[in-house]
Design a protein around this motif. Sequence first.
Motif, PDB file in Angstrom:
ATOM      1  N   HIS A 245     -25.763  66.543  87.020  1.00  0.00           N
ATOM      2  CA  HIS A 245     -26.566  67.578  86.360  1.00  0.00           C
ATOM      3  C   HIS A 245     -25.961  68.936  86.672  1.00  0.00           C
ATOM      4  O   HIS A 245     -25.756  69.287  87.835  1.00  0.00           O
ATOM      5  CB  HIS A 245     -28.015  67.520  86.850  1.00  0.00           C
ATOM      6  N   HIS A 246     -25.670  69.702  85.630  1.00  0.00           N
ATOM      7  CA  HIS A 246     -25.066  71.022  85.790  1.00  0.00           C
ATOM      8  C   HIS A 246     -26.133  72.098  85.651  1.00  0.00           C
ATOM      9  O   HIS A 246     -26.948  72.067  84.729  1.00  0.00           O
ATOM     10  CB  HIS A 246     -23.983  71.246  84.721  1.00  0.00           C
ATOM     11  N   GLY A 247     -26.115  73.066  86.551  1.00  0.00           N
ATOM     12  CA  GLY A 247     -27.002  74.215  86.425  1.00  0.00           C
ATOM     13  C   GLY A 247     -28.302  74.068  87.179  1.00  0.00           C
ATOM     14  O   GLY A 247     -28.459  73.190  88.041  1.00  0.00           O
ATOM     15  N   PRO A 248     -29.272  74.963  86.888  1.00  0.00           N
ATOM     16  CA  PRO A 248     -30.553  74.951  87.604  1.00  0.00           C
ATOM     17  C   PRO A 248     -31.313  73.657  87.364  1.00  0.00           C
ATOM     18  O   PRO A 248     -31.027  72.902  86.432  1.00  0.00           O
ATOM     19  CB  PRO A 248     -31.299  76.159  87.014  1.00  0.00           C
ATOM     20  N   HIS A 249     -32.314  73.423  88.213  1.00  0.00           N
ATOM     21  CA  HIS A 249     -33.042  72.162  88.162  1.00  0.00           C
ATOM     22  C   HIS A 249     -34.225  72.194  87.200  1.00  0.00           C
ATOM     23  O   HIS A 249     -34.991  71.226  87.147  1.00  0.00           O
ATOM     24  CB  HIS A 249     -33.537  71.800  89.568  1.00  0.00           C
ATOM     25  N   ASP A 250     -34.375  73.284  86.451  1.00  0.00           N
ATOM     26  CA  ASP A 250     -35.521  73.393  85.549  1.00  0.00           C
ATOM     27  C   ASP A 250     -35.572  72.251  84.539  1.00  0.00           C
ATOM     28  O   ASP A 250     -36.655  71.798  84.158  1.00  0.00           O
ATOM     29  CB  ASP A 250     -35.468  74.730  84.791  1.00  0.00           C
ATOM     30  N   ASP A 251     -34.424  71.799  84.087  1.00  0.00           N
ATOM     31  CA  ASP A 251     -34.395  70.751  83.064  1.00  0.00           C
ATOM     32  C   ASP A 251     -33.750  69.469  83.585  1.00  0.00           C
ATOM     33  O   ASP A 251     -33.210  68.678  82.811  1.00  0.00           O
ATOM     34  CB  ASP A 251     -33.662  71.236  81.812  1.00  0.00           C
ATOM     35  N   ILE A 252     -33.828  69.242  84.881  1.00  0.00           N
ATOM     36  CA  ILE A 252     -33.193  68.050  85.449  1.00  0.00           C
ATOM     37  C   ILE A 252     -33.856  66.773  84.954  1.00  0.00           C
ATOM     38  O   ILE A 252     -33.244  65.699  84.947  1.00  0.00           O
ATOM     39  CB  ILE A 252     -33.219  68.115  87.001  1.00  0.00           C
ATOM     40  N   ASP A 253     -35.092  66.874  84.473  1.00  0.00           N
ATOM     41  CA  ASP A 253     -35.760  65.693  83.931  1.00  0.00           C
ATOM     42  C   ASP A 253     -35.024  65.152  82.705  1.00  0.00           C
ATOM     43  O   ASP A 253     -35.024  63.942  82.459  1.00  0.00           O
ATOM     44  CB  ASP A 253     -37.213  66.027  83.580  1.00  0.00           C
ATOM     45  N   VAL A 254     -34.380  66.046  81.936  1.00  0.00           N
ATOM     46  CA  VAL A 254     -33.618  65.598  80.769  1.00  0.00           C
ATOM     47  C   VAL A 254     -32.428  64.755  81.219  1.00  0.00           C
ATOM     48  O   VAL A 254     -32.113  63.721  80.623  1.00  0.00           O
ATOM     49  CB  VAL A 254     -33.151  66.807  79.935  1.00  0.00           C
TER      50      VAL A 254
ATOM     51  N   TRP B 291     -24.510  75.390  90.003  1.00  0.00           N
ATOM     52  CA  TRP B 291     -25.051  74.279  90.782  1.00  0.00           C
ATOM     53  C   TRP B 291     -24.628  72.943  90.171  1.00  0.00           C
ATOM     54  O   TRP B 291     -24.525  72.792  88.946  1.00  0.00           O
ATOM     55  CB  TRP B 291     -26.569  74.339  90.835  1.00  0.00           C
ATOM     56  N   ARG B 292     -24.392  71.953  91.042  1.00  0.00           N
ATOM     57  CA  ARG B 292     -24.063  70.604  90.614  1.00  0.00           C
ATOM     58  C   ARG B 292     -24.904  69.631  91.422  1.00  0.00           C
ATOM     59  O   ARG B 292     -24.881  69.655  92.657  1.00  0.00           O
ATOM     60  CB  ARG B 292     -22.575  70.304  90.837  1.00  0.00           C
ATOM     61  N   THR B 293     -25.619  68.789  90.735  1.00  0.00           N
ATOM     62  CA  THR B 293     -26.469  67.783  91.378  1.00  0.00           C
ATOM     63  C   THR B 293     -26.086  66.415  90.847  1.00  0.00           C
ATOM     64  O   THR B 293     -26.138  66.183  89.637  1.00  0.00           O
ATOM     65  CB  THR B 293     -27.959  68.050  91.094  1.00  0.00           C
ATOM     66  N   GLU B 294     -25.703  65.513  91.729  1.00  0.00           N
ATOM     67  CA  GLU B 294     -25.396  64.144  91.332  1.00  0.00           C
ATOM     68  C   GLU B 294     -26.645  63.282  91.492  1.00  0.00           C
ATOM     69  O   GLU B 294     -27.242  63.236  92.571  1.00  0.00           O
ATOM     70  CB  GLU B 294     -24.269  63.573  92.191  1.00  0.00           C
ATOM     71  N   ILE B 295     -27.022  62.619  90.426  1.00  0.00           N
ATOM     72  CA  ILE B 295     -28.182  61.732  90.433  1.00  0.00           C
ATOM     73  C   ILE B 295     -27.670  60.297  90.369  1.00  0.00           C
ATOM     74  O   ILE B 295     -26.838  59.970  89.513  1.00  0.00           O
ATOM     75  CB  ILE B 295     -29.111  62.002  89.238  1.00  0.00           C
ATOM     76  N   GLY B 296     -28.137  59.454  91.266  1.00  0.00           N
ATOM     77  CA  GLY B 296     -27.700  58.068  91.274  1.00  0.00           C
ATOM     78  C   GLY B 296     -28.852  57.094  91.402  1.00  0.00           C
ATOM     79  O   GLY B 296     -29.765  57.322  92.199  1.00  0.00           O
ATOM     80  N   TRP B 297     -28.818  56.038  90.604  1.00  0.00           N
ATOM     81  CA  TRP B 297     -29.798  54.952  90.723  1.00  0.00           C
ATOM     82  C   TRP B 297     -29.097  53.683  91.171  1.00  0.00           C
ATOM     83  O   TRP B 297     -28.110  53.277  90.540  1.00  0.00           O
ATOM     84  CB  TRP B 297     -30.479  54.692  89.374  1.00  0.00           C
ATOM     85  N   PRO B 298     -29.552  53.069  92.268  1.00  0.00           N
ATOM     86  CA  PRO B 298     -29.013  51.753  92.630  1.00  0.00           C
ATOM     87  C   PRO B 298     -29.337  50.766  91.501  1.00  0.00           C
ATOM     88  O   PRO B 298     -30.480  50.694  91.046  1.00  0.00           O
ATOM     89  CB  PRO B 298     -29.757  51.399  93.919  1.00  0.00           C
TER      90      PRO B 298
END
Length: 270
Positions: free
Chosen positions: A210-219, A256-263
Motif C-alpha cells: 500500500h502506497h501513501g497514507p492509511h486513509d484508504d488502506i481498506d481499498v 509511506w509504504r505498508t506491506e500487507i500480507g495474509w497467510p
Amino acid sequence: MRPGLTIGEFATLTRLSVRTLRRYHQAGLLVPARVDPHTGYRYYAAEQIPSAQVIQRLRELDVPLAGIGAVLATDDPAERGALVEEHLGRVEEALDRARATVLSLRRLLSPERSGPSPSLRTIGARSVAAVSGEVDRGESLAWYASAMAELDAAYPREERTGAPGGRYANELFTAGRGLMTVYRPVRTPRAHGRVEVLGLPAAELAVVVHHGPHDDIDVTYGRLGAWVAGHALAVDGPVHESYPVGPADTGDAARWRTEIGWPVFRITGR
C-alpha cells in the motif's frame, strides 16, 4: 424610552432570520431583553448581538443546541474555550473521515490507480521483540503508538535489523476486539516490561504494498482479498503488516509504504 430593538431589527443586524431567533428563544439560548406582556413582541438589547453571533458560528459548526447552552452558561473564558475546542476536535475528526472516504472512492472508481499487483512470498521463521495485547479496534491506533514507543525505547536504531511490523487477529476486524502484536526485528531480542521475545513461524503470504497514507488502506485490503480468492487461495491466520516507510521515517505521507500480507494455503480441487 424605546423598549429595545424589535425582533425584525435584531434579525437584520445579526443576519439571523426571525424564525431562527424565535427558535433560540424557545430553546433558552437567546432570551429577549424584554417581551411585551400584552402583545408578546420581543425586544432585544444591542449588547446581545455578540451572543447571537457566537450562537450562529457554533451552529455553523453543527454544535448541538445543548452544547451551545453549555458554552453560554459559563462566564469562565478558559472553560468556554475548552468546550469549543472539544467540539472542534470532533469536527476535525469528521473532516478526516470525509477526506479518507473521498480518497477511497477515487481509488475504487479509478482501478488504474490501484498500484502493483499482489504476489506470493515465503518468509522464514525468526525471533523478534514484540508487544501483544487484546485491544478494542477503536483503541488500536493509540495502543499501537504506545507499544511501538516502548519497543523503540528498548532498542535504539543501531540494534534494529529490519522494518517494524504487526500481526492482527481476524477478530479485531470481525468482532471489533482481538489480539494485536507489534514487533521489531532486532539483533538480540530480550524481554523487558511489556516487551517479549516472540518466535514468528515460517509462512507463505499473499502480499501487496500500500502506497501513501492509511486513509484508504481498506481499498488495498479489498484488492488483496479479491486476488486471494481469484487464485484459489484461502486465508490461514492473522493479518501481517510491515512498515518499510512510515510516519516515524518521514512526515511526507505520500512516501509511506505498508506491506500487507495474509497467510494463505491453496484450496485443493479448484
